[in-house]
Design an enzyme around this catalytic site. Structure first.
Site, PDB file in Angstrom:
ATOM      1  N   LYS A  95       0.823  -1.209   0.000  1.00  0.00           N
ATOM      2  CA  LYS A  95       0.000   0.000   0.000  1.00  0.00           C
ATOM      3  C   LYS A  95       0.859   1.262   0.000  1.00  0.00           C
ATOM      4  CE  LYS A  95      -4.125  -1.933   0.310  1.00  0.00           C
ATOM      5  NZ  LYS A  95      -5.188  -1.746  -0.708  1.00  0.00           N
ATOM      6  N   CYS A 104      -4.577  10.221   7.520  1.00  0.00           N
ATOM      7  CA  CYS A 104      -5.146   9.001   8.076  1.00  0.00           C
ATOM      8  C   CYS A 104      -6.156   9.462   9.117  1.00  0.00           C
ATOM      9  CB  CYS A 104      -4.063   8.079   8.644  1.00  0.00           C
ATOM     10  SG  CYS A 104      -2.931   8.876   9.802  1.00  0.00           S
TER      11      CYS A 104
END
Length: 257
Positions: free
Chosen positions: A172, A192
């Site tokens: 990722k 995030c």
């Protein structure tokens, strides 16, 4: 030399200095105005009100949690919400990289659509326990340090688990880096949930490509993670291999470090 003082009208005084130079006379004239402090005009109330008037949007420029500039055209933060939208608009973003696996909120999607911002989502679990249930940090580090041993398995009680999270994280991060390093996607915001761990890992891997020393990379990571700094994240940054990404174009400011 002699000084001549005369009283002038309109409360002004003129002082003339007479000097003799080479047989001639040179006069310097200084005018001093006397100001009546009791008669100073004040701006009209409407003008004063205009000076204090500030558009409402500018009073609501609230950056997201842990917002910071990473490089020219690259920003980082925690998850933005509606209170941050006015601020985000000032950045002129083209793209957002979200490292959260949850579906993006509808309110945020509407904001992105109305402002022409592309969303790139690379879902990485924020809690180690969700990916490696029951494993303590030390065991997770052992998994990470042995990630290239393909047949290695690790025991937790009576159960066995392999290393899925390490490989997923590495994959990722590499996918996100390709988007991050493409200047066509700038200006860009990385986020995030709180802008600490997952965002810190992605930024740290970018710093390795920028040839930062590992000490500086970890210092930056810890500055945002603070007391929540994870040893596992720091080991990931130390071990991340950038050799396969060295030919990725980087034209922004720190690429030649």
């Amino acid at each position: 030399m002699k000084l001549i003082e005369k009283t002038m009208s309109m409360n002004q005084f003129r002082t003339m200095e007479e000097e003799k130079q080479d047989g001639g006379e040179l006069f310097h004239t200084i005018e001093v105005a006397k100001v009546d402090r009791n008669n100073v005009s004040q701006p009209p109330p409407a003008a004063t009100a205009a000076l204090l008037e500030v558009p409402g949007d500018e009073l609501n420029l609230i950056p997201p949690l842990n917002f910071s500039m990473v490089d020219n055209g690259i920003f980082r933060s925690g998850f933005p919400d509606s209170a941050n939208f006015s601020f985000i608009k000032t950045l002129g973003l083209r793209s957002i990289i979200s490292l959260c696996p949850e579906p993006y909120p509808e309110n945020n999607m509407q904001f992105l659509k109305s402002n022409g911002i592309s969303l790139f989502q690379f879902g990485i679990e924020g809690s180690k326990s969700k990916c490696l249930p029951g494993l303590e940090n030390e065991v997770w580090l052992h998994i990470w340090s042995s990630k290239h041993q393909k047949e290695d398995f690790y025991t937790n009680g009576n159960s066995k688990t392999s290393e899925p999270f390490v490989d997923i994280l590495d994959q990722k991060i590499r996918e996100a880096l390709k988007v991050l390093l493409d200047e066509k996607n700038h200006p860009l915001l990385i986020h995030c949930k709180r802008g600490k761990h997952r965002t810190g890992c992605l930024v740290g891997c970018m710093r390795k490509l920028q040839k930062w020393c590992i000490t500086s990379i970890l210092d930056e990571y810890k500055r945002f993670a603070a007391a929540k700094a994870r040893v596992s994240d720091q080991r990931f940054l130390e071990s991340f291999d950038v050799s396969g990404l060295k030919h990725t174009p980087m034209s922004f400011s720190c690429s030649n470090r």
